[in-house]
Motif scaffolding. Structure first.
Motif, mmCIF file in Angstrom:
data_model
loop_
_atom_site.group_PDB
_atom_site.id
_atom_site.type_symbol
_atom_site.label_atom_id
_atom_site.label_comp_id
_atom_site.label_asym_id
_atom_site.label_seq_id
_atom_site.Cartn_x
_atom_site.Cartn_y
_atom_site.Cartn_z
ATOM 1 N N ILE A 25 -4.420 -2.429 -10.266
ATOM 2 C CA ILE A 25 -5.701 -3.042 -9.525
ATOM 3 C C ILE A 25 -5.903 -2.386 -8.459
ATOM 4 O O ILE A 25 -7.141 -3.162 -8.351
ATOM 5 N N LEU A 26 -5.337 -1.960 -8.099
ATOM 6 C CA LEU A 26 -6.102 -1.106 -6.765
ATOM 7 C C LEU A 26 -7.024 -0.113 -7.142
ATOM 8 O O LEU A 26 -7.934 -0.094 -6.280
ATOM 9 N N GLY A 27 -7.132 0.164 -8.531
ATOM 10 C CA GLY A 27 -8.398 0.763 -8.726
ATOM 11 C C GLY A 27 -9.469 0.202 -9.878
ATOM 12 O O GLY A 27 -10.101 0.798 -9.097
ATOM 13 N N THR A 28 -8.938 -1.449 -9.551
ATOM 14 C CA THR A 28 -10.353 -1.740 -9.991
ATOM 15 C C THR A 28 -11.028 -3.389 -9.545
ATOM 16 O O THR A 28 -12.034 -3.459 -10.050
ATOM 17 N N VAL A 29 -10.270 -3.423 -8.082
ATOM 18 C CA VAL A 29 -10.818 -4.763 -6.940
ATOM 19 C C VAL A 29 -12.113 -3.558 -6.613
ATOM 20 O O VAL A 29 -11.906 -3.220 -6.290
ATOM 21 N N ASP A 30 -12.666 -4.532 -5.741
ATOM 22 C CA ASP A 30 -13.819 -4.581 -5.161
ATOM 23 C C ASP A 30 -13.783 -4.581 -3.816
ATOM 24 O O ASP A 30 -14.065 -3.946 -2.896
ATOM 25 N N ARG A 31 -12.028 -4.922 -3.424
ATOM 26 C CA ARG A 31 -11.898 -4.667 -1.651
ATOM 27 C C ARG A 31 -10.788 -5.328 -1.786
ATOM 28 O O ARG A 31 -9.576 -5.891 -2.434
ATOM 29 N N VAL A 32 -10.684 -3.757 -0.804
ATOM 30 C CA VAL A 32 -8.733 -3.210 -0.225
ATOM 31 C C VAL A 32 -8.791 -4.351 1.810
ATOM 32 O O VAL A 32 -8.777 -3.230 1.973
ATOM 33 N N ALA A 33 -8.178 -5.327 1.513
ATOM 34 C CA ALA A 33 -8.091 -5.812 2.658
ATOM 35 C C ALA A 33 -6.920 -5.216 3.154
ATOM 36 O O ALA A 33 -5.477 -5.379 2.762
ATOM 37 N N ALA A 34 -6.671 -4.094 4.253
ATOM 38 C CA ALA A 34 -5.202 -3.212 4.675
ATOM 39 C C ALA A 34 -4.955 -3.469 6.450
ATOM 40 O O ALA A 34 -5.601 -3.658 7.137
ATOM 41 N N GLU A 35 -3.819 -4.112 6.566
ATOM 42 C CA GLU A 35 -3.299 -4.331 7.647
ATOM 43 C C GLU A 35 -3.942 -2.638 8.498
ATOM 44 O O GLU A 35 -4.054 -2.662 9.816
ATOM 45 N N ASP A 36 -3.891 -1.891 8.152
ATOM 46 C CA ASP A 36 -3.816 -0.479 8.384
ATOM 47 C C ASP A 36 -4.675 0.598 7.586
ATOM 48 O O ASP A 36 -4.435 0.828 6.424
ATOM 49 N N ALA A 71 -14.918 -16.269 1.719
ATOM 50 C CA ALA A 71 -15.863 -16.438 1.154
ATOM 51 C C ALA A 71 -16.976 -15.359 0.223
ATOM 52 O O ALA A 71 -17.804 -15.663 -0.689
ATOM 53 N N ARG A 72 -15.968 -13.965 0.254
ATOM 54 C CA ARG A 72 -16.288 -12.752 -1.189
ATOM 55 C C ARG A 72 -15.693 -12.818 -1.968
ATOM 56 O O ARG A 72 -16.332 -13.134 -2.756
ATOM 57 N N LEU A 73 -14.272 -14.400 -1.950
ATOM 58 C CA LEU A 73 -13.996 -14.048 -3.070
ATOM 59 C C LEU A 73 -14.562 -15.855 -4.290
ATOM 60 O O LEU A 73 -14.363 -14.991 -4.980
ATOM 61 N N LEU A 74 -15.245 -16.164 -3.039
ATOM 62 C CA LEU A 74 -16.082 -17.431 -3.869
ATOM 63 C C LEU A 74 -17.285 -16.976 -4.148
ATOM 64 O O LEU A 74 -17.944 -17.584 -5.316
ATOM 65 N N ALA A 75 -17.985 -15.677 -4.072
ATOM 66 C CA ALA A 75 -18.799 -15.226 -4.229
ATOM 67 C C ALA A 75 -18.543 -13.913 -5.423
ATOM 68 O O ALA A 75 -19.224 -14.036 -6.227
ATOM 69 N N GLY A 76 -17.063 -14.317 -5.762
ATOM 70 C CA GLY A 76 -17.175 -13.857 -7.377
ATOM 71 C C GLY A 76 -15.752 -11.922 -7.147
ATOM 72 O O GLY A 76 -15.882 -11.455 -8.179
#
Length: 288
Positions: A25-36, A71-76
């Motif tokens: 999943i980390l290798g295929t998602v568009d974006r990673v939201a990370a605490e650090d 908003a990014r998630l709603l954009a796909g």
């Protein structure tokens, strides 16, 4: 179509604890939201992922970033939420993003894995059912003492996190509020210098106090209350009496209300209320 929010557990020390599914999943998602983002970037490099967009998401920007990510998630776009280590939202930021995503009908998929609280509970040698996760206790002595007093008669095993420079103070507060219960403390779970201290709150504190400097990422497990039920019941009665007395309610009304709520003798409640009101009055007179 809406994207998907993945809540991904990451290693608390040992990189190989990252699940194959989490790697994929980390290798295929568009974006990673990370605490650090630095920690996340290092993890992605170690697993051979370098092309993911990284975005900081922590306690101080969560309210602002959550709507933008939705908003990014709603954009796909697909987004993976990761904390600095372990399972997101467990004593880490993230619930606002999950809440906002669900309200927007965005799919939320949990990818389970490492969690320091569960790992410590598994190795503590104390009852695991039920357990109570307290996270980090309040730093200020007053709120911390109030929380511990409120949980004094909980039968559940308590699990909490603490910083090394505050752990001695926290153990002292636990001993004062709960007594010298069985306890286990672990530092640096899954790391080369993983170390356990098992015994009681007092013995664990003494062992740490003997060290020149306490270091490491700490998880603490403390046994629940196993004393007589009558003591816990009396404490609940006294707590309600105190609340009503502090609010200026007459002892006659306190007698009737508390006696009804707890099915206790009105005479007993009346005598308790008189004693506790007198004690409160003495405390007020002693104040300068």
């Amino acid at each position: 179509m809406n994207g998907t929010l993945y809540v991904v557990a990451t290693p608390i020390g040992e990189t190989e604890d990252l699940s194959p599914r989490a790697r994929q999943i980390l290798g295929t998602v568009d974006r990673v939201a990370a605490e650090d983002t630095r920690t996340a970037a290092r993890l992605l490099r170690e697993i051979g992922v370098t092309a993911r967009a990284l975005e900081s998401y922590h306690d101080h920007n969560e309210r602002k970033r959550a709507p933008a990510l939705v908003a990014r998630l709603l954009a796909g776009e697909s987004v993976a939420l990761v904390s600095e280590a372990g399972t997101p939202i467990v004593a880490d930021p993230g619930y606002r993003l999950v809440q906002a995503a669900l309200e927007a009908d965005v799919p939320v998929v949990v990818v389970p894995g490492p969690c320091a609280a569960v790992a410590a509970l598994s190795g503590a040698g104390l009852p695991a059912q039920p357990f109570l996760f307290l996270g980090f206790l309040p730093r200020d002595p007053g709120p911390r003492a109030a929380l511990l007093q409120a949980r004094r008669f909980e039968p559940a095993t308590a699990v909490l996190y603490e910083a090394p420079h505050r752990v001695l103070e926290t153990l002292g507060a636990l001993a004062e509020a709960w007594g010298d219960r069985p306890a286990a403390l672990v530092r640096n779970l899954t790391k080369p210098h993983e170390a356990w201290l098992r015994g009681t709150v007092g013995s664990v504190r003494a062992a740490l106090a003997a060290e020149e400097e306490v270091r490491g990422e700490i998880t603490l497990v403390v046994a629940g209350y196993d004393g007589p039920p009558s003591a816990a019941a009396d404490a609940q009665v006294d707590a309600l009496i105190d609340q009503l007395v502090d609010a200026g309610v007459s002892v006659q009304v306190v007698r009737d209300v508390v006696g009804s709520v707890y099915a206790r003798s009105r005479r007993d409640v009346y005598q308790r209320a008189l004693k506790r009101r007198a004690a409160r009055d003495d405390e007020d007179e002693d104040e300068p």
